[in-house]
Scaffold this active site. Structure first.
Site, PDB file in Angstrom:
ATOM      1  CG  HIS A 120      -1.986   1.012   1.219  1.00 42.85           C
ATOM      2  ND1 HIS A 120      -1.823   2.266   1.770  1.00 42.85           N
ATOM      3  CD2 HIS A 120      -3.240   0.980   0.732  1.00 42.85           C
ATOM      4  CE1 HIS A 120      -2.944   2.954   1.650  1.00 42.85           C
ATOM      5  NE2 HIS A 120      -3.819   2.192   1.023  1.00 42.85           N
ATOM      6  CB  VAL A 157       0.894   5.932   2.740  1.00 39.77           C
ATOM      7  CG1 VAL A 157       1.744   6.988   2.067  1.00 39.77           C
ATOM      8  CG2 VAL A 157      -0.211   5.453   1.830  1.00 39.77           C
ATOM      9  CG  ASP A 159      -9.491  -1.900  13.064  1.00 40.97           C
ATOM     10  OD1 ASP A 159     -10.715  -2.133  12.958  1.00 40.97           O
ATOM     11  OD2 ASP A 159      -8.701  -2.676  13.646  1.00 40.97           O
ATOM     12  N   GLY A 189      -5.272   4.442   5.832  1.00 39.29           N
ATOM     13  CA  GLY A 189      -6.042   5.205   6.815  1.00 39.29           C
ATOM     14  C   GLY A 189      -7.026   4.352   7.580  1.00 39.29           C
ATOM     15  CB  CYS A 190      -9.178   1.479   6.629  1.00 43.38           C
ATOM     16  SG  CYS A 190      -8.007   0.363   5.848  1.00 43.38           S
TER      17      CYS A 190
END
Length: 177
Positions: free
Chosen positions: A74, A80, A88, A83-84
């Site tokens: 990713h 990076v 979480d 964001g998820c």
């Protein structure tokens, strides 16, 4: 139930992931690689911007081989942290807080309000810090935490999440769904 402490190290978090910290059938953290922090540096029942509780946790980024799984994919050539995974982490901490309060049941993320990304976490970041400030905690038949959270990368806010919601459900509650 385990003694309520004001901080937890990585080994404590692994014990929570194995179901040993709050007891069988109660709040658990995920185990690596989905565990998104290395320590809970502070947890309090009456802290935070709303005075209803706060959790602060940290994750070492630079040189942390445990995180290669997402940096490798990713994105290829432009790594990076997704964001998820940060969102979480905020759900994980919200559920941990409810278990820490002594509420029974297994944690389940129930949603979030506005999520705003303002930065990124590349592998060169030294550490991220998560701060969860509780707005409301319900500990009746319904066990629910509602909080606002931020994620900081080397001290700079990279995203905010409003109205993080996590509930705890006992086995008899889930069978009624």
């Amino acid at each position: 139930m385990a003694e309520r402490r004001s901080s937890y190290n990585f080994e404590d978090l692994l014990a929570c992931g194995r179901g040993e910290l709050f007891g069988p059938g109660n709040a658990q953290l995920p185990l690596p690689p989905m565990l998104m922090f290395d320590e809970i540096s502070s947890i309090s029942e009456d802290g935070g911007s709303h005075g209803k509780g706060q959790v602060v946790a940290k994750l070492a980024i630079a040189g942390n081989e445990r995180l290669n799984w997402f940096f490798d994919c990713h994105f290829k050539g432009d790594p990076v942290m997704p964001g998820c995974l940060g969102v979480d982490a905020l759900w994980q901490l919200t559920g941990f807080f409810l278990g820490w309060l002594g509420a029974p049941g297994r944690g389940r993320a129930l949603g979030a309000g506005e999520i705003k990304f303002t930065g990124m976490v590349p592998p060169s970041i030294k550490h991220v810090e998560y701060v969860v400030d509780f707005k409301r905690v319900i500990l009746r038949r319904l066990k629910l935490g509602i909080a606002d959270g931020v994620m900081k990368a080397d001290g700079e806010v990279v995203f905010t999440v409003n109205d993080i919601r996590v509930g705890l459900f006992e086995d008899s509650d889930e069978s009624k769904e």
